[in-house]
Design an enzyme around this catalytic site. Structure first.
Site, PDB file in Angstrom:
ATOM      1  N   ASP A  77      -7.386   1.099   0.628  1.00 58.56           N
ATOM      2  CA  ASP A  77      -7.508   1.394   2.063  1.00 58.56           C
ATOM      3  C   ASP A  77      -8.933   1.025   2.468  1.00 58.56           C
ATOM      4  OD1 ASP A  77      -9.211   3.391   1.194  1.00 58.56           O
ATOM      5  OD2 ASP A  77      -8.355   4.924   2.485  1.00 58.56           O
ATOM      6  N   LYS A 122       0.840  -1.215   0.000  1.00 59.02           N
ATOM      7  CA  LYS A 122       0.000   0.000   0.000  1.00 59.02           C
ATOM      8  C   LYS A 122       0.874   1.265   0.000  1.00 59.02           C
ATOM      9  CE  LYS A 122      -3.292   2.465   2.746  1.00 59.02           C
ATOM     10  NZ  LYS A 122      -3.519   2.667   4.170  1.00 59.02           N
TER      11      LYS A 122
END
Ligand code: SF4
Length: 223
Positions: free
Chosen positions: A152, A134
């Protein structure tokens, strides 16, 4: 939600492949200001901000980095102070011990292997301590070279509600989104979902009556 309702809703809005572009276009109009909320002036500050943003808000990170980045300008600066001092300086972002360790490990590798610069290659970013997919995705996207789709909590929830994925695991969700979302939209797509999630498609109370996707593009619409 009863299965028959979900089937009906999917039929009503049509296949995800035909919906993804109009979804992006409408969200781009609705959230023309959608962009990363972290404040940074160079790739090193970007990387540090993203590392600090785990388990806290971007507003909180910006508050801390406003002074942090005046004191720590180069990778060497993070190693020139005792670990306890760095921990104190990032304390307000939470998980400060873990984050200080990751920052110092990252700075060491940047100095030893990358001439003190944040590497461009995705594989190199993933080698930095504390940098998972991420973080590497956010850094790459903000530098104009997205290698995947940032997932997310908002991206996960909205992708599921929009019927773009049935997965729960972020890596599998990202794989589904990379197949579905046109590559030229990989960088802005997460921002659009994040801002839509914050402003309209709330986790507990989605405001479908105000949503530009409700009528014909969202199978989870309540109106
Ligand atoms: S219609 Fe409702 S559930 Fe669907 S994206 Fe909009 S707010 Fe979220």
């Amino acid at each position: 939600m009863p299965r028959s309702f979900v089937r009906e809703a999917r039929k009503r809005v049509g296949p995800k492949r035909t919906r993804v572009r109009p979804v992006i276009e409408r969200l781009a109009v609705e959230h023309a200001d959608a962009a990363i909320a972290l404040t940074f002036a160079n790739p090193l500050e970007l990387l540090v901000s993203v590392l600090l943003s785990a388990q806290t808000t971007d507003v909180n990170v910006n508050r801390v980095t406003a002074t942090l980045f005046q004191k720590y300008r180069r990778p060497e600066d993070y190693l020139a102070v005792p670990q306890a001092e760095l921990e104190q300086d990032i304390f307000a972002t939470g998980f400060y011990r873990q984050k200080a360790r990751a920052l110092r490990g990252t700075m060491t590798l940047l100095i030893e292997e990358f001439d003190g610069e944040v590497p461009e290659r995705f594989e190199d970013l993933l080698r930095l301590p504390g940098v998972a997919r991420k973080t590497a995705n956010v850094v790459s996207a903000e530098r104009g070279n997205p290698q995947g789709v940032v997932v997310d909590t908002h991206v996960r929830r909205l992708s599921q509600r929009l019927g773009f994925t049935r997965q729960e695991d972020p890596v599998k969700i990202e794989r589904d989104l990379m197949r579905l979302v046109p590559r030229e939209d990989w960088a802005r797509f997460p921002h659009l979902l994040i801002w839509h999630g914050r402003r309209i498609c709330d986790a507990r109370r989605p405001r479908c009556e105000e949503c530009p996707l409700a009528a014909d593009l969202c199978p989870s619409s309540r109106v």
